[in-house]
Write an enzyme that holds these catalytic residues in place. Sequence first.
Site, PDB file in Angstrom:
ATOM      1  N   SER A 106       6.632  -0.282  10.019  1.00  0.00           N
ATOM      2  CA  SER A 106       5.118  -0.214   9.641  1.00  0.00           C
ATOM      3  C   SER A 106       4.896   1.029   9.182  1.00  0.00           C
ATOM      4  CB  SER A 106       4.163  -0.372  10.863  1.00  0.00           C
ATOM      5  OG  SER A 106       2.798  -0.116  10.444  1.00  0.00           O
ATOM      6  N   MET A 156       0.859  -1.129  -0.076  1.00  0.00           N
ATOM      7  CA  MET A 156      -0.054   0.080  -0.047  1.00  0.00           C
ATOM      8  C   MET A 156       0.826   1.279  -0.062  1.00  0.00           C
ATOM      9  SD  MET A 156      -3.354  -0.897   2.016  1.00  0.00           S
ATOM     10  CE  MET A 156      -2.796  -0.760   3.551  1.00  0.00           C
ATOM     11  N   GLY A 213       4.674 -10.200   4.176  1.00  0.00           N
ATOM     12  CA  GLY A 213       5.528 -10.100   5.228  1.00  0.00           C
ATOM     13  C   GLY A 213       4.938 -10.989   6.553  1.00  0.00           C
ATOM     14  N   HIS A 240       9.067  -3.587   3.773  1.00  0.00           N
ATOM     15  CA  HIS A 240       8.824  -3.787   2.206  1.00  0.00           C
ATOM     16  C   HIS A 240       9.725  -3.979   1.321  1.00  0.00           C
ATOM     17  CE1 HIS A 240       5.525  -0.657   3.356  1.00  0.00           C
ATOM     18  NE2 HIS A 240       4.885  -1.471   2.951  1.00  0.00           N
ATOM     19  N   HIS A 261       9.034   1.188   3.490  1.00  0.00           N
ATOM     20  CA  HIS A 261       9.896   1.098   4.523  1.00  0.00           C
ATOM     21  C   HIS A 261      10.940  -0.100   4.260  1.00  0.00           C
ATOM     22  CE1 HIS A 261       7.343  -1.686   6.254  1.00  0.00           C
ATOM     23  NE2 HIS A 261       6.458  -0.752   6.450  1.00  0.00           N
ATOM     24  N   ALA A 317       4.097   3.970   0.827  1.00  0.00           N
ATOM     25  CA  ALA A 317       4.528   4.539   2.170  1.00  0.00           C
ATOM     26  C   ALA A 317       5.932   3.518   2.513  1.00  0.00           C
ATOM     27  CB  ALA A 317       3.865   5.019   3.263  1.00  0.00           C
TER      28      ALA A 317
HETATM   29  P1  AMP Z   1       1.564  -2.972   3.377  1.00  0.00           P
HETATM   30  O1  AMP Z   1       2.035  -1.672   2.590  1.00  0.00           O
HETATM   31  O2  AMP Z   1       1.241  -2.541   4.872  1.00  0.00           O
HETATM   32  O3  AMP Z   1       0.189  -3.523   2.894  1.00  0.00           O
HETATM   33  O4  AMP Z   1       2.471  -4.047   3.427  1.00  0.00           O
HETATM   34  C1  AMP Z   1       2.830  -4.509   2.126  1.00  0.00           C
HETATM   35  C2  AMP Z   1       3.481  -6.064   2.434  1.00  0.00           C
HETATM   36  O5  AMP Z   1       4.788  -5.712   3.315  1.00  0.00           O
HETATM   37  C3  AMP Z   1       2.879  -7.065   3.253  1.00  0.00           C
HETATM   38  O6  AMP Z   1       3.007  -8.223   2.806  1.00  0.00           O
HETATM   39  C4  AMP Z   1       3.327  -6.942   4.848  1.00  0.00           C
HETATM   40  O7  AMP Z   1       3.177  -8.110   5.516  1.00  0.00           O
HETATM   41  C5  AMP Z   1       4.872  -6.437   4.407  1.00  0.00           C
HETATM   42  N1  AMP Z   1       5.574  -5.918   5.530  1.00  0.00           N
HETATM   43  C6  AMP Z   1       5.010  -4.667   6.218  1.00  0.00           C
HETATM   44  N2  AMP Z   1       5.894  -4.503   7.250  1.00  0.00           N
HETATM   45  C7  AMP Z   1       6.897  -5.396   7.269  1.00  0.00           C
HETATM   46  C8  AMP Z   1       7.935  -5.576   8.027  1.00  0.00           C
HETATM   47  N3  AMP Z   1       8.244  -4.872   9.102  1.00  0.00           N
HETATM   48  N4  AMP Z   1       8.679  -6.568   7.925  1.00  0.00           N
HETATM   49  C9  AMP Z   1       8.355  -7.583   6.870  1.00  0.00           C
HETATM   50  N5  AMP Z   1       7.412  -7.327   6.094  1.00  0.00           N
HETATM   51  C10 AMP Z   1       6.635  -6.205   6.063  1.00  0.00           C
END
Ligand code: AMP
Length: 256
Positions: free
Chosen positions: A185, A30, A147, A37, A34, A32
């Site tokens: 996050s 989504m 993740g 990702h 870090h 943003a």
């Molecule tokens: P999001 O943008 O929050 O939907 O996350 C995208 C992907 O990155 C998802 O599969 C999350 O589980 C993974 N992810 C987010 N934060 C972390 C982290 N700290 N360590 C590993 N994977 C992560």
Amino acid sequence: MSVIINSAADWKHILSNLKSNKNIGFVPTMGALHEGHLSLVDKCAVENDITVVSIFVNPTQFNDPNDLKNYPRNFQYDQKLLDTHNVDYIFYPDYKEIYHDNYRYKVQEIEFSKKLCGASREGHFDGVLTVVMKLLNIIEPNNAYFGEKDYQQYLLIDGMTKSFFMKTKIIPCQTVRSKDGLAHSSRNELLTPEQREIAPLFAKLLKSNLSVEEIKNELNKSDFKVDYIEDIGGRRFGAVWLGKVRLIDNVELKRN
Ligand code: AMP
């Protein structure tokens, strides 16, 4: 430079011109972005011939309109980062592209999705599973990377692809943390400096030898409001509020 794709049709056109022996790896996000990702992106780039990253803030998985409104977005910054991480394509669709059906059709799991995060975020996993099904059907990757930070989400997506005989292999990736233990996050950006300072206590307590009840008590003594702390299937899962920011995390339970 990563190529930006906005529509499913454009991607299908590229796909039809790719050699069939090329392995496609996919990282849905989504934005943003870090280090968490980027660890998925790097693993994907090593294990596949072509890496596709999607950036789509999926409204159907937000049960709180304010959370959706405040969710950090910075496409230019994300694009620059991905350019330096061997990403071939960035899939960056708008709402209408993904939800041309206006979310009349959805994917639902009826047991585990109601527990943990699903108990307090009604419909959250319907939104997650639906968008991931759509994205996997568009991109048609061999491998997709998720993740372990969102472990319940990983288990539900893995279950969905198996239930529906989908071709994509779901690959879990370790949680990436700051030096102080806090899991990276996108929502960490929304913490005040004071909240950011106490936030690592959440991960520290989850990893400790304390019981679930003791952890709840410790968190409640500080500025945290506990949503849940629960042990399921050899893992300890937790979700807490720090002010208006909701943080989740999980750890594998040590076997004695
Ligand atoms: P999001 O943008 O929050 O939907 O996350 C995208 C992907 O990155 C998802 O599969 C999350 O589980 C993974 N992810 C987010 N934060 C972390 C982290 N700290 N360590 C590993 N994977 C992560």
